[in-house]
Design an enzyme around this catalytic site. Structure first.
Site, PDB file in Angstrom:
ATOM      1  N   LYS A  69       1.553  -1.653   0.120  1.00  0.00           N
ATOM      2  CA  LYS A  69       0.487   0.020   0.136  1.00  0.00           C
ATOM      3  C   LYS A  69       0.984   0.970   0.196  1.00  0.00           C
ATOM      4  O   LYS A  69       1.814   1.416   0.471  1.00  0.00           O
ATOM      5  CB  LYS A  69      -0.750   0.061   1.424  1.00  0.00           C
ATOM      6  CG  LYS A  69      -2.076   1.157   1.220  1.00  0.00           C
ATOM      7  CD  LYS A  69      -3.045   0.335   2.549  1.00  0.00           C
ATOM      8  CE  LYS A  69      -4.347   1.612   2.781  1.00  0.00           C
ATOM      9  NZ  LYS A  69      -4.994   1.413   3.948  1.00  0.00           N
ATOM     10  N   SER A 144      -9.510   0.736   3.011  1.00  0.00           N
ATOM     11  CA  SER A 144      -9.019   1.559   1.170  1.00  0.00           C
ATOM     12  C   SER A 144      -8.311   0.819   1.046  1.00  0.00           C
ATOM     13  O   SER A 144      -7.725   1.909   0.321  1.00  0.00           O
ATOM     14  CB  SER A 144      -7.927   2.296   2.768  1.00  0.00           C
ATOM     15  OG  SER A 144      -7.284   2.534   3.760  1.00  0.00           O
ATOM     16  N   SER A 168      -9.293  -1.788   6.446  1.00  0.00           N
ATOM     17  CA  SER A 168      -9.115  -1.485   5.783  1.00  0.00           C
ATOM     18  C   SER A 168      -8.291  -2.728   4.462  1.00  0.00           C
ATOM     19  O   SER A 168      -8.029  -2.543   3.819  1.00  0.00           O
ATOM     20  CB  SER A 168      -8.045   0.174   6.004  1.00  0.00           C
ATOM     21  OG  SER A 168      -8.799   1.165   5.311  1.00  0.00           O
TER      22      SER A 168
HETATM   23  N1  GLN Z   1     -13.241   2.890   6.598  1.00  0.00           N
HETATM   24  C1  GLN Z   1     -12.534   2.613   7.038  1.00  0.00           C
HETATM   25  C2  GLN Z   1     -12.308   4.157   7.726  1.00  0.00           C
HETATM   26  O1  GLN Z   1     -12.557   4.787   6.669  1.00  0.00           O
HETATM   27  C3  GLN Z   1     -11.212   1.774   7.622  1.00  0.00           C
HETATM   28  C4  GLN Z   1      -9.760   2.432   7.065  1.00  0.00           C
HETATM   29  C5  GLN Z   1      -8.597   2.001   7.355  1.00  0.00           C
HETATM   30  O2  GLN Z   1      -8.457   1.016   7.497  1.00  0.00           O
HETATM   31  N2  GLN Z   1      -7.666   2.562   7.667  1.00  0.00           N
HETATM   32  O3  GLN Z   1     -11.799   4.756   8.599  1.00  0.00           O
END
Ligand code: GLN
Length: 461
Positions: A69, A144, A168
């Site tokens: 990532k 994400s 994410s």
């Molecule tokens: N969907 C969650 C958020 O928007 C998780 C994001 C993550 O785990 N980085 O915060």
């Protein structure tokens, strides 16, 4: 079979038998990236000429190409967190996860797209355009870490490193039919990972099988003097526990997770997976996690509070471009977090959320007195269409309903593919475990996969 379709263990066997070379493997993946990536936008940066170090021949991941990532510092390589603020930012040092993988002989092939700063559940908040789901390009890959999941589903790398603050790793793994592990907080060093919400962020592996996931986790896990929150205990060799007896283990089914609101196909697919696990000998036990209804609001107070502080360093003087280049979602979270931390509101919002967080953690501790692991859907719905939720942040936040409690409690969870909808969109369950009990989750996931493995790959025209 093409080299880019093989598992880590299969590639290692070919390399050991001198039946292929790291160059040949790398070229196979790179050729495929050139063909497929323009269609799905999984990679933000691709490394065309890697340094292949033959002195690493005896190392566990020698010659295995992987993606990361784009939230990890990788010295000399562009690192953006998918945010325009860091458009041309070149990392000055290496994240510990990257250092460990280098020492294990793995070869970085590229940096993957994500929601900017990790803020999102669909990869549509990337400042560089969304990633598309390889199973159907009208749909989101989840977020994400959507680029990581898509790069795996499309066979553009053999494993990937994601980051999970509130789902994410698990949500995109589920939407793309790959495996994703959110480790216990403190098992893997966060050093050099661009911070979203430091008390929730975890670094974890994503792969095309549970076995591959275990092989990568044993390289990543362990104490790091650069991250004081890492545990000092020596982690086990996870892959050696795969296949051990699971009959008699107690599987907790939280009644709050199986209520109306869940998509019918998701519900029936998870019900079938639970039956299949029972055939392997695990015993179902109904449990209750009564604080579940407060998880989303607690998470969406704590995470923005922390991110408003973490993003303050991007002031245009030390890092990146001006603060004006922040996207809409980052601005929303900075404003929300600044508000909840401000005088007069701190006690009412932030402090109260931290108290509820403790109650959520207690829920899990109580449950694990009666059961060995918990099963849950990864998402209440199958993948949704691009554009479907992006203009409605609250709707988007609700995609995280089964995910965020795990981060608030700091426990580990493994997302495992278990089926498809009628129009071929992936569905997964997640296994949630006790702190530092990744071994049990990987072992159960592995045995499920041996019998029901979803090794099918999408056809990308
Ligand atoms: N969907 C969650 C958020 O928007 C998780 C994001 C993550 O785990 N980085 O915060």
């Amino acid at each position: 079979m093409n080299l880019h379709e093989l598992s880590i263990a299969q590639l290692t066997r070919l390399l050991e038998g001198k039946k292929t070379s790291p160059e040949e493997i790398y070229t196979s993946f790179l050729t495929r990236i050139k063909e497929i990536n323009p269609k799905i936008n999984a990679y933000l940066t691709v490394i065309n000429k890697p340094e292949l170090d033959y002195s690493m021949r005896d190392k566990p991941l020698f010659g295995i190409p992987y993606s990361m990532k784009d939230t990890y510092n990788t010295k000399g390589i562009r690192t953006t967190a998918a945010a325009k603020v860091l458009d041309n930012y070149i990392s000055p040092y290496d994240a510990t996860a990257y250092t460990k993988l280098k020492k294990a002989g793995a070869v970085l092939i590229g940096k993957t797209n994500c929601d900017a700063w990790g803020h999102g559940s669909s990869t549509e908040n990337s400042d560089f355009g969304p990633t598309k789901n390889p199973w159907n390009r009208d749909y989101v890959p989840g977020g994400s870490s959507g680029g990581s999941a898509a790069s795996l589903a499309a066979d553009l790398c053999s494993f990937s490193i994601g980051e999970d603050t509130g789902g994410s790793i698990r949500l995109p793994a589920s939407f793309c039919s790959v495996v994703g592990l959110k480790p216990t907080y403190g098992l893997v060093s966060r050093y050099g990972c661009i911070a979203y919400a430091s008390s929730l962020d975890t670094v974890g592996p994503m792969a095309r099988s549970v076995e591959d996931t275990a092989l990568v986790l044993e390289v990543l896990a362990g104490a790091d003097s650069c991250d004081a929150t890492t545990s000092q205990s020596k982690p086990p060799r996870y892959s050696q526990f795969l296949g051990r007896k699971i009959a008699g283990l107690k599987m907790g089914i939280p009644k709050e997770y199986f209520m109306k609101g869940m998509d019918d196909t998701v519900a029936s697919t998870i019900a079938k997976a639970m039956k299949d696990l029972q055939k392997l000998g695990v015993e179902p036990v109904e449990i209750s996690l009564p604080m579940t209804e407060y998880a989303i609001s607690t998470y969406y107070l704590i995470a923005p509070s922390e991110t408003s502080s973490n993003l303050a360093r991007y002031d245009g003087i030390r890092f990146g471009t001006t603060r004006r280049s922040f996207g809409a979602e980052a601005k929303r979270r900075i404003m929300l977090g600044t508000f909840t931390l401000s005088h007069g509101y701190y006690d009412a919002y932030y402090k109260k959320a931290t108290k509820v967080r403790t109650l959520i953690k207690n829920d899990f501790e109580n449950a694990f007195k009666a059961v060995d692991f918990i099963i849950a859907p990864a998402s209440p719905t199958p993948p949704f269409k691009l554009g479907e939720k992006v203009d409605d942040p609250l709707k988007m936040y609700l995609s995280d309903i089964y995910l965020v409690s795990v981060n608030l409690a700091g426990v580990p969870a493994l997302s495992v593919p278990c089926g498809f909808t009628g129009n071929k969109l992936p569905i997964s369950f997640q296994l949630i475990g006790r702190h530092f009990d990744e071994t049990t989750l990987l072992n159960i996931g592995y045995q499920y996969e041996q019998v029901h493995g979803i090794y099918e790959r999408p056809r990308i025209k």
